[in-house]
Design an enzyme around this catalytic site. Structure first.
Site, PDB file in Angstrom:
ATOM      1  N   CYS A  36      16.375  21.293 -10.064  1.00  0.00           N
ATOM      2  CA  CYS A  36      16.426  22.752 -10.172  1.00  0.00           C
ATOM      3  C   CYS A  36      17.048  23.366  -8.920  1.00  0.00           C
ATOM      4  O   CYS A  36      16.380  23.516  -7.891  1.00  0.00           O
ATOM      5  CB  CYS A  36      15.022  23.305 -10.387  1.00  0.00           C
ATOM      6  N   CYS A  92      15.436  26.636  -7.827  1.00  0.00           N
ATOM      7  CA  CYS A  92      14.199  26.483  -7.066  1.00  0.00           C
ATOM      8  C   CYS A  92      14.455  26.027  -5.633  1.00  0.00           C
ATOM      9  O   CYS A  92      13.825  26.515  -4.690  1.00  0.00           O
ATOM     10  CB  CYS A  92      13.292  25.452  -7.738  1.00  0.00           C
ATOM     11  N   ASP A  93      15.379  25.076  -5.464  1.00  0.00           N
ATOM     12  CA  ASP A  93      15.464  24.342  -4.201  1.00  0.00           C
ATOM     13  C   ASP A  93      16.718  24.566  -3.371  1.00  0.00           C
ATOM     14  O   ASP A  93      16.817  24.048  -2.257  1.00  0.00           O
ATOM     15  CB  ASP A  93      15.332  22.838  -4.486  1.00  0.00           C
TER      16      ASP A  93
END
Length: 314
Positions: free
Chosen positions: A146, A149-150
């Site tokens: 992701c 997300c990261d």
């Protein structure tokens, strides 16, 4: 509306007899919830612990009709707010199992058990694992599924992206806003992604593509340090700080495996778009075998499924 309030307030161990349970929290489930509420169907949405599903993790959505650009999290938040405004009920709980009991379906979730006349499966699909050495070892320590997300954790880093479809290219473009260099590897000689997205990536100054290339191994000590690639010229090792995988999706159908017919790849086998092998069970969104898997088609599936439930209840 009084009955709906009582349902939410009842004890967690009580069996609740409902017209409909909607399993999932992404766009398909949210559309089904909106239509179920508007049809005044007594229901609950078991949205699991990732409200919004994979759509909520998408950095930028540019192909949802009527909205030029919007973040995935923002779009699903608006969808849920609209559904709730019509009386849709949500519970942050995951389905553990589902079994037929007479003309009902017994649905066991983390904290409750429901008896439902109908079920809509809209549990979506999670990123598939490639299964190469080092993938599990370095998950959360350089391996990610992701970018939304990261990506901030890889600012000014060199990363590898694996895949060639829409998800891989979209996430690579998002990563390019943070990293210093991005290398995408694809096992084929052309992208499967939308031409617009592919051209955008190819014109990105800090992005390069290795065609006909596969990831063989992820190496490092405490975190990702390098990868081994199989290229047309043979194996080579490349130093990277992170690896992002987009090699397909695994449908979340395990709790329903003994309830309805599934395809070999685990997706729900459907006919007439949302109908399954059981008359009172429907499927919507990425959990199905429908070819086009987009937010707009998931929303359409959810609406169709709720409408089909309404017809059965008449």
């Amino acid at each position: 509306m009084k009955l709906r309030t009582e349902l939410i307030g009842s004890g967690s161990s009580v069996n609740r007899d409902l017209d409909l349970v909607i399993a999932g929290g992404g766009p398909a489930a949210l559309a089904a919830a909106l239509y179920a509420a508007r049809y005044d169907i007594e229901h609950i949405v078991l949205e699991s612990y990732q409200p919004g599903g994979q759509a909520a993790l998408t950095a930028l959505i540019e192909n949802y009709p009527g909205i030029k650009t919007i973040g995935g999290g923002d779009l699903v938040a608006v969808m849920k707010e609209q559904a709730e405004s019509w009386g849709a009920l949500f519970e942050m709980s995951s389905v553990i199992s589902a079994d037929p009991i007479g003309d009902r379906i017994q649905i066991k979730a983390d904290s409750s058990t429901y008896m439902a006349r109908n079920l809509i499966i809209a549990t979506g699909a999670a990123p598939a694992r490639l299964g190469v050495p080092g993938e599990e070892k370095f998950y959360g320590r350089g391996v990610s599924y992701c970018a939304t997300c990261d990506a901030p954790f890889f600012r000014d880093a060199r990363v590898l992206v694996v895949g060639g479809g829409d998800s891989a290219v979209k996430e690579a473009l998002h990563l390019s806003e943070f990293v210093s260099e991005l290398v995408l590897v694809h096992r084929r000689d052309k992208f499967r992604a939308e031409p617009y997205l592919a051209e955008k990536l190819l014109s990105c100054g800090k992005c390069s593509v290795n065609w006909n290339t596969t990831l063989k191994e992820i190496k490092g000590d405490e975190s990702v340090e390098s990868v081994v690639l199989s290229t047309p010229e043979g194996e080579k090792e490349l130093k990277v700080d992170g690896v992002f995988m987009y090699v397909g999706r695994k449908p979340a159908t395990e709790p329903f495996a003994n309830l309805i017919d599934l395809n070999d790849n685990g997706t729900v086998r459907t006919h007439d778009i949302v109908h399954t092998s059981r008359e009172n069970i429907f499927a919507a969104g990425d959990v199905t075998d429908n070819k086009l898997r987009q937010i707009v088609t998931a929303v359409s599936d959810g609406a169709r499924a709720a409408s089909a439930v309404f017809e059965l209840l008449q």
